[in-house]
Design a protein around this motif. Structure first.
Motif, mmCIF file in Angstrom:
data_model
loop_
_atom_site.group_PDB
_atom_site.id
_atom_site.type_symbol
_atom_site.label_atom_id
_atom_site.label_comp_id
_atom_site.label_asym_id
_atom_site.label_seq_id
_atom_site.Cartn_x
_atom_site.Cartn_y
_atom_site.Cartn_z
ATOM 1 N N GLU A 15 0.816 -1.208 0.000
ATOM 2 C CA GLU A 15 0.000 0.000 0.000
ATOM 3 C C GLU A 15 0.855 1.265 0.000
ATOM 4 O O GLU A 15 0.427 2.300 -0.527
ATOM 5 C CB GLU A 15 -0.942 -0.021 1.209
ATOM 6 N N HIS A 67 -4.304 -9.445 -1.435
ATOM 7 C CA HIS A 67 -5.762 -9.422 -1.328
ATOM 8 C C HIS A 67 -6.245 -10.330 -0.194
ATOM 9 O O HIS A 67 -7.103 -9.942 0.608
ATOM 10 C CB HIS A 67 -6.399 -9.859 -2.650
ATOM 11 N N ARG A 70 -5.013 -9.033 3.379
ATOM 12 C CA ARG A 70 -5.748 -7.878 3.888
ATOM 13 C C ARG A 70 -7.083 -8.302 4.495
ATOM 14 O O ARG A 70 -7.481 -7.815 5.557
ATOM 15 C CB ARG A 70 -5.984 -6.881 2.750
ATOM 16 N N ARG A 74 -8.064 -8.241 8.617
ATOM 17 C CA ARG A 74 -9.242 -7.520 9.092
ATOM 18 C C ARG A 74 -10.156 -8.446 9.889
ATOM 19 O O ARG A 74 -10.681 -8.064 10.948
ATOM 20 C CB ARG A 74 -10.011 -6.909 7.917
ATOM 21 N N SER A 95 -16.724 -1.779 6.647
ATOM 22 C CA SER A 95 -16.455 -0.801 5.595
ATOM 23 C C SER A 95 -17.571 -0.854 4.553
ATOM 24 O O SER A 95 -17.871 -1.922 4.008
ATOM 25 C CB SER A 95 -15.114 -1.087 4.925
ATOM 26 N N LEU A 136 -12.833 -1.293 -5.298
ATOM 27 C CA LEU A 136 -12.508 -1.623 -3.914
ATOM 28 C C LEU A 136 -13.264 -2.867 -3.451
ATOM 29 O O LEU A 136 -12.733 -3.696 -2.708
ATOM 30 C CB LEU A 136 -12.834 -0.442 -2.997
ATOM 31 N N GLN A 141 -11.684 -4.944 -0.194
ATOM 32 C CA GLN A 141 -11.372 -3.889 0.766
ATOM 33 C C GLN A 141 -12.626 -3.275 1.379
ATOM 34 O O GLN A 141 -12.526 -2.391 2.229
ATOM 35 C CB GLN A 141 -10.513 -2.815 0.088
#
Length: 325
Positions: A15, A67, A70, A74, A95, A136, A141
């Protein structure tokens, strides 16, 4: 066995785009960070990063790991948060990606309701153009997103949310169109100076296609992808725009008064779909937020306080003249 610390380092490097920037973000010396990534690559058995004088980029294998890592990190953070809770209440970070007009229509009520009912849920609302939100969502994400197409990805769960009508929007005292009129034809709309999103925006492409199908040109005087700037320009008298009601729902708080003119010879509608991660990947907190979002959309339709919102069932009886976009 993979070290979660190494995965966090790797995600931050991808990132950040460089080891030096990642080391500053992580508060770890760059040589130590490089050593941890080297160990991770040894564990995986394949290179994960392309290194150059311009920085680092993930290899194909590295991108795949990014991918999944992440998402895993989380989920791990959410699991630890729940385990540490004394109350057992639904909690965790969720999110949600929302286009700008959807934020105006649903965003405030969503945040207010979640805060009132589920104070242990940390709601992360990401506003952006639908293309960016979709990107996203595909990357994993986001937990949830509202988008305007139902075929974005077979790996995600998608369900209809609501339908928005599009209106020609003008300030209340605008001289661009007769004050006594309460609707407008497509031909009349084509003659107005219009402020629309740029050509890459799906809404713009579909509006343009409808004008072209009727042999009409458009008088576009500005192309703006920022909703706030676009509406400022419309209010300043530079031109009119074509948007759903969400574009003006909270403008009254700023002392602005608007006209919204339906298109009389072809009702423009935009379909809204709620995307979520597959059930096996969706956290309890995200499922709760999805339920609240659907509830708010249903209340918006049923209350009738604002024009231009319809239940998805109207698709079964949409007249032949309607334009679905």
């Amino acid at each position: 066995m993979l070290d979660t610390r190494q995965l966090r380092y790797f995600v931050q490097i991808v990132e950040s785009g460089s080891l030096s920037k990642a080391s500053r973000e992580l508060l770890i010396a760059q040589p130590a960070l490089s050593q941890q990534i080297a160990k991770l690559e040894d564990e995986v058995g394949r290179p994960l990063l392309h290194r150059s004088s311009k920085g680092v980029t993930p290899t194909e294998n590295g991108l795949a790991l990014y991918h999944h890592a992440r998402f895993m990190l989380r989920q791990l953070d959410q699991a630890l948060s729940i385990a540490r809770s004394d109350t057992g209440a639904v909690q965790g970070m969720v999110s949600v990606g929302l286009p700008a007009t959807t934020v105006s229509a649903l965003g405030l009520n969503l945040v207010r309701t979640i805060r009132k009912r589920y104070p242990s849920i940390l709601l992360n609302v990401v506003e952006g153009m639908s293309g960016h939100i979709g990107h996203l969502m595909r990357l994993g994400q986001l937990d949830l997103a509202v988008l305007f197409s139902s075929d974005m990805s077979s790996e995600l769960t998608v369900e209809p949310l609501l339908i928005e009508e599009l209106f020609v929007l003008l300030p209340r005292n605008s001289p661009l169109f007769p004050q006594e009129r309460t609707s407008i034809t497509i031909a009349e709309a084509a003659e107005l100076p219009l402020i629309l999103p740029t050509g890459s925006h799906g809404l713009r492409q579909r509006i343009a296609a409808e004008f072209e199908n009727r042999g009409l040109g458009t008088n576009v005087v500005a192309e703006i992808d920022s909703l706030s700037l676009l509406m400022n320009c419309v209010h300043d008298g530079i031109g009119a725009t074509i948007k759903p009601m969400g574009a003006i729902m909270h403008e009254g708080a700023r002392g602005r008064d608007w006209r919204y003119l339906p298109v009389s010879d072809a009702r423009f509608r935009r379909r809204n779909f709620l995307y979520s991660l597959a059930p096996e990947r969706l956290s309890t907190a995200a499922a709760v937020v999805a339920s609240v979002l659907k509830e708010i959309a249903e209340d918006l339709v049923e209350s009738g306080d604002w024009s231009g919102f319809e239940d998805y069932e109207v698709l079964k009886t949409v007249e032949a003249t309607s334009v679905m976009i």
